[in-house]
Design a protein around this motif. Sequence first.
Motif, PDB file in Angstrom:
ATOM      1  N   VAL B  19       4.283  -2.071  16.116  1.00  0.00           N
ATOM      2  CA  VAL B  19       3.176  -2.614  15.336  1.00  0.00           C
ATOM      3  C   VAL B  19       3.607  -2.757  13.886  1.00  0.00           C
ATOM      4  O   VAL B  19       4.243  -1.856  13.324  1.00  0.00           O
ATOM      5  CB  VAL B  19       1.945  -1.680  15.391  1.00  0.00           C
ATOM      6  CG1 VAL B  19       0.822  -2.200  14.492  1.00  0.00           C
ATOM      7  CG2 VAL B  19       1.448  -1.525  16.822  1.00  0.00           C
ATOM      8  N   LEU B  20       3.281  -3.914  13.291  1.00  0.00           N
ATOM      9  CA  LEU B  20       3.510  -4.139  11.866  1.00  0.00           C
ATOM     10  C   LEU B  20       2.266  -4.775  11.279  1.00  0.00           C
ATOM     11  O   LEU B  20       1.901  -5.887  11.657  1.00  0.00           O
ATOM     12  CB  LEU B  20       4.718  -5.041  11.623  1.00  0.00           C
ATOM     13  CG  LEU B  20       4.904  -5.533  10.172  1.00  0.00           C
ATOM     14  CD1 LEU B  20       5.160  -4.357   9.234  1.00  0.00           C
ATOM     15  CD2 LEU B  20       6.033  -6.556  10.085  1.00  0.00           C
ATOM     16  N   LEU B  21       1.604  -4.081  10.370  1.00  0.00           N
ATOM     17  CA  LEU B  21       0.451  -4.623   9.647  1.00  0.00           C
ATOM     18  C   LEU B  21       0.850  -4.698   8.179  1.00  0.00           C
ATOM     19  O   LEU B  21       1.188  -3.691   7.571  1.00  0.00           O
ATOM     20  CB  LEU B  21      -0.777  -3.731   9.831  1.00  0.00           C
ATOM     21  CG  LEU B  21      -1.192  -3.443  11.268  1.00  0.00           C
ATOM     22  CD1 LEU B  21      -2.464  -2.600  11.296  1.00  0.00           C
ATOM     23  CD2 LEU B  21      -1.373  -4.713  12.062  1.00  0.00           C
ATOM     24  N   ARG B  22       0.753  -5.914   7.630  1.00  0.00           N
ATOM     25  CA  ARG B  22       1.316  -6.142   6.305  1.00  0.00           C
ATOM     26  C   ARG B  22       0.272  -6.054   5.196  1.00  0.00           C
ATOM     27  O   ARG B  22      -0.851  -6.527   5.351  1.00  0.00           O
ATOM     28  CB  ARG B  22       2.001  -7.513   6.273  1.00  0.00           C
ATOM     29  CG  ARG B  22       3.177  -7.620   7.258  1.00  0.00           C
ATOM     30  CD  ARG B  22       3.833  -8.971   7.160  1.00  0.00           C
ATOM     31  NE  ARG B  22       2.960 -10.056   7.576  1.00  0.00           N
ATOM     32  CZ  ARG B  22       3.195 -11.341   7.337  1.00  0.00           C
ATOM     33  NH1 ARG B  22       4.272 -11.696   6.658  1.00  0.00           N
ATOM     34  NH2 ARG B  22       2.361 -12.270   7.776  1.00  0.00           N
ATOM     35  N   CYS B  23       0.710  -5.462   4.086  1.00  0.00           N
ATOM     36  CA  CYS B  23      -0.171  -5.299   2.933  1.00  0.00           C
ATOM     37  C   CYS B  23       0.642  -5.469   1.660  1.00  0.00           C
ATOM     38  O   CYS B  23       1.666  -4.795   1.465  1.00  0.00           O
ATOM     39  CB  CYS B  23      -0.815  -3.918   2.950  1.00  0.00           C
ATOM     40  SG  CYS B  23      -1.779  -3.524   1.466  1.00  0.00           S
ATOM     41  N   ASN B  24       0.221  -6.384   0.801  1.00  0.00           N
ATOM     42  CA  ASN B  24       0.794  -6.520  -0.532  1.00  0.00           C
ATOM     43  C   ASN B  24      -0.264  -6.163  -1.569  1.00  0.00           C
ATOM     44  O   ASN B  24      -1.453  -6.414  -1.363  1.00  0.00           O
ATOM     45  CB  ASN B  24       1.298  -7.950  -0.767  1.00  0.00           C
ATOM     46  CG  ASN B  24       2.580  -8.239  -0.022  1.00  0.00           C
ATOM     47  OD1 ASN B  24       3.144  -7.365   0.630  1.00  0.00           O
ATOM     48  ND2 ASN B  24       3.049  -9.468  -0.128  1.00  0.00           N
ATOM     49  N   TYR B  25       0.177  -5.638  -2.664  1.00  0.00           N
ATOM     50  CA  TYR B  25      -0.771  -5.220  -3.690  1.00  0.00           C
ATOM     51  C   TYR B  25      -0.263  -5.676  -5.052  1.00  0.00           C
ATOM     52  O   TYR B  25       0.910  -6.013  -5.223  1.00  0.00           O
ATOM     53  CB  TYR B  25      -0.931  -3.690  -3.695  1.00  0.00           C
ATOM     54  CG  TYR B  25       0.273  -2.991  -4.240  1.00  0.00           C
ATOM     55  CD1 TYR B  25       1.369  -2.711  -3.421  1.00  0.00           C
ATOM     56  CD2 TYR B  25       0.355  -2.643  -5.578  1.00  0.00           C
ATOM     57  CE1 TYR B  25       2.496  -2.111  -3.924  1.00  0.00           C
ATOM     58  CE2 TYR B  25       1.478  -2.036  -6.098  1.00  0.00           C
ATOM     59  CZ  TYR B  25       2.550  -1.767  -5.261  1.00  0.00           C
ATOM     60  OH  TYR B  25       3.667  -1.180  -5.771  1.00  0.00           O
ATOM     61  N   SER B  26      -1.177  -5.690  -5.995  1.00  0.00           N
ATOM     62  CA  SER B  26      -0.787  -5.834  -7.391  1.00  0.00           C
ATOM     63  C   SER B  26      -1.585  -4.845  -8.207  1.00  0.00           C
ATOM     64  O   SER B  26      -2.766  -4.590  -7.924  1.00  0.00           O
ATOM     65  CB  SER B  26      -1.016  -7.261  -7.884  1.00  0.00           C
ATOM     66  OG  SER B  26      -2.399  -7.534  -7.953  1.00  0.00           O
ATOM     67  N   SER B  27      -0.907  -4.263  -9.199  1.00  0.00           N
ATOM     68  CA  SER B  27      -1.570  -3.264 -10.024  1.00  0.00           C
ATOM     69  C   SER B  27      -0.850  -3.168 -11.346  1.00  0.00           C
ATOM     70  O   SER B  27       0.372  -3.254 -11.403  1.00  0.00           O
ATOM     71  CB  SER B  27      -1.561  -1.904  -9.314  1.00  0.00           C
ATOM     72  OG  SER B  27      -2.178  -0.925 -10.112  1.00  0.00           O
ATOM     73  N   SER B  28      -1.609  -2.990 -12.394  1.00  0.00           N
ATOM     74  CA  SER B  28      -1.013  -2.893 -13.721  1.00  0.00           C
ATOM     75  C   SER B  28      -0.537  -1.473 -14.032  1.00  0.00           C
ATOM     76  O   SER B  28      -0.017  -1.219 -15.108  1.00  0.00           O
ATOM     77  CB  SER B  28      -2.026  -3.347 -14.779  1.00  0.00           C
ATOM     78  OG  SER B  28      -3.245  -2.647 -14.617  1.00  0.00           O
ATOM     79  N   TYR B  29      -0.692  -0.573 -13.101  1.00  0.00           N
ATOM     80  CA  TYR B  29      -0.222   0.803 -13.286  1.00  0.00           C
ATOM     81  C   TYR B  29       0.173   1.332 -11.919  1.00  0.00           C
ATOM     82  O   TYR B  29      -0.036   0.668 -10.903  1.00  0.00           O
ATOM     83  CB  TYR B  29      -1.318   1.678 -13.904  1.00  0.00           C
ATOM     84  CG  TYR B  29      -2.657   1.433 -13.283  1.00  0.00           C
ATOM     85  CD1 TYR B  29      -3.599   0.614 -13.919  1.00  0.00           C
ATOM     86  CD2 TYR B  29      -2.997   1.970 -12.039  1.00  0.00           C
ATOM     87  CE1 TYR B  29      -4.817   0.358 -13.341  1.00  0.00           C
ATOM     88  CE2 TYR B  29      -4.209   1.702 -11.454  1.00  0.00           C
ATOM     89  CZ  TYR B  29      -5.121   0.899 -12.110  1.00  0.00           C
ATOM     90  OH  TYR B  29      -6.328   0.632 -11.535  1.00  0.00           O
ATOM     91  N   SER B  30       0.738   2.500 -11.862  1.00  0.00           N
ATOM     92  CA  SER B  30       1.153   3.067 -10.586  1.00  0.00           C
ATOM     93  C   SER B  30      -0.073   3.485  -9.789  1.00  0.00           C
ATOM     94  O   SER B  30      -0.777   4.407 -10.182  1.00  0.00           O
ATOM     95  CB  SER B  30       2.056   4.283 -10.823  1.00  0.00           C
ATOM     96  OG  SER B  30       3.243   3.894 -11.458  1.00  0.00           O
ATOM     97  N   PRO B  31      -0.310   2.810  -8.698  1.00  0.00           N
ATOM     98  CA  PRO B  31      -1.531   3.097  -7.940  1.00  0.00           C
ATOM     99  C   PRO B  31      -1.298   4.142  -6.851  1.00  0.00           C
ATOM    100  O   PRO B  31      -0.177   4.497  -6.532  1.00  0.00           O
ATOM    101  CB  PRO B  31      -1.837   1.748  -7.295  1.00  0.00           C
ATOM    102  CG  PRO B  31      -0.469   1.196  -7.009  1.00  0.00           C
ATOM    103  CD  PRO B  31       0.423   1.691  -8.120  1.00  0.00           C
ATOM    104  N   SER B  32      -2.392   4.594  -6.297  1.00  0.00           N
ATOM    105  CA  SER B  32      -2.368   5.285  -5.017  1.00  0.00           C
ATOM    106  C   SER B  32      -2.694   4.249  -3.946  1.00  0.00           C
ATOM    107  O   SER B  32      -3.505   3.352  -4.169  1.00  0.00           O
ATOM    108  CB  SER B  32      -3.412   6.412  -4.986  1.00  0.00           C
ATOM    109  OG  SER B  32      -3.081   7.430  -5.894  1.00  0.00           O
TER     110      SER B  32
END
Lengths: 111, 114
Positions: B19-32
């Motif tokens: 299984v592969l579920l893909r997630c990309n994120y953007s954040s101006s600081y180090s997120p959780s």
Amino acid sequence: SQTIHQWPATLVQPVGSPLSLECTVEGTSNPNLYWYRQAAGRGLQLLFYSVGIGQISSEVPQNLSASRPQDRQFILSSKKLLLSDSGFYLCAWSVFSYGYTFGSGTRLTVV
Amino acid sequence: AQSVTQLDSHVSVSEGTPVLLRCNYSSSYSPSLFWYVQHPNKGLQLLLKYTSAATLVKGINGFEAEFKKSETSFHLTKPSAHMSDAAEYFCVVSPNTGGFKTIFGAGTRLFVKA
């Protein structure tokens, strides 16, 4: 251990009727509390957020309101339900970066 | 500003396959970063979380995710799918203080075929 209780599990209400959904948390103090709504086939929408007793924040104008009368109690209310209020309502709590713990949800159908 | 994109609204796999579920994120600081699973008419359950420690995070039910800062990705994987894995999965990005800045992805529905 921390637990979260949410009730009722399902609710069918006529348009124009009032609403009260309750959420209580056990095993933690001064949590952040949240109400989310999940419409059919859609993601989660944050409705209300509370950092303490009597402190409620919302960025989504709507037919709903929330209250936090006690540290571990969070209530979602409406004076007059609309058809568009139907959805799956989730209560959650968090403490900093530990992530959210969700209740089991309430399926609300307004008819 | 933060955002999170789950690249697939639906994923279908056969039982026993990866299984592969893909997630990309953007954040101006180090997120959780978090992954949650939701079975029909149930609340969301935390699968795993990344909070700036090890980049490969192991969660419950055999799931794991790798935080790749260079690719701004946090994909969820499992070596072998089970029928009970069929559910909706949410990728979440959050500052350490929670609140309104926590962003949920739109969700990926996982189907598992026998």
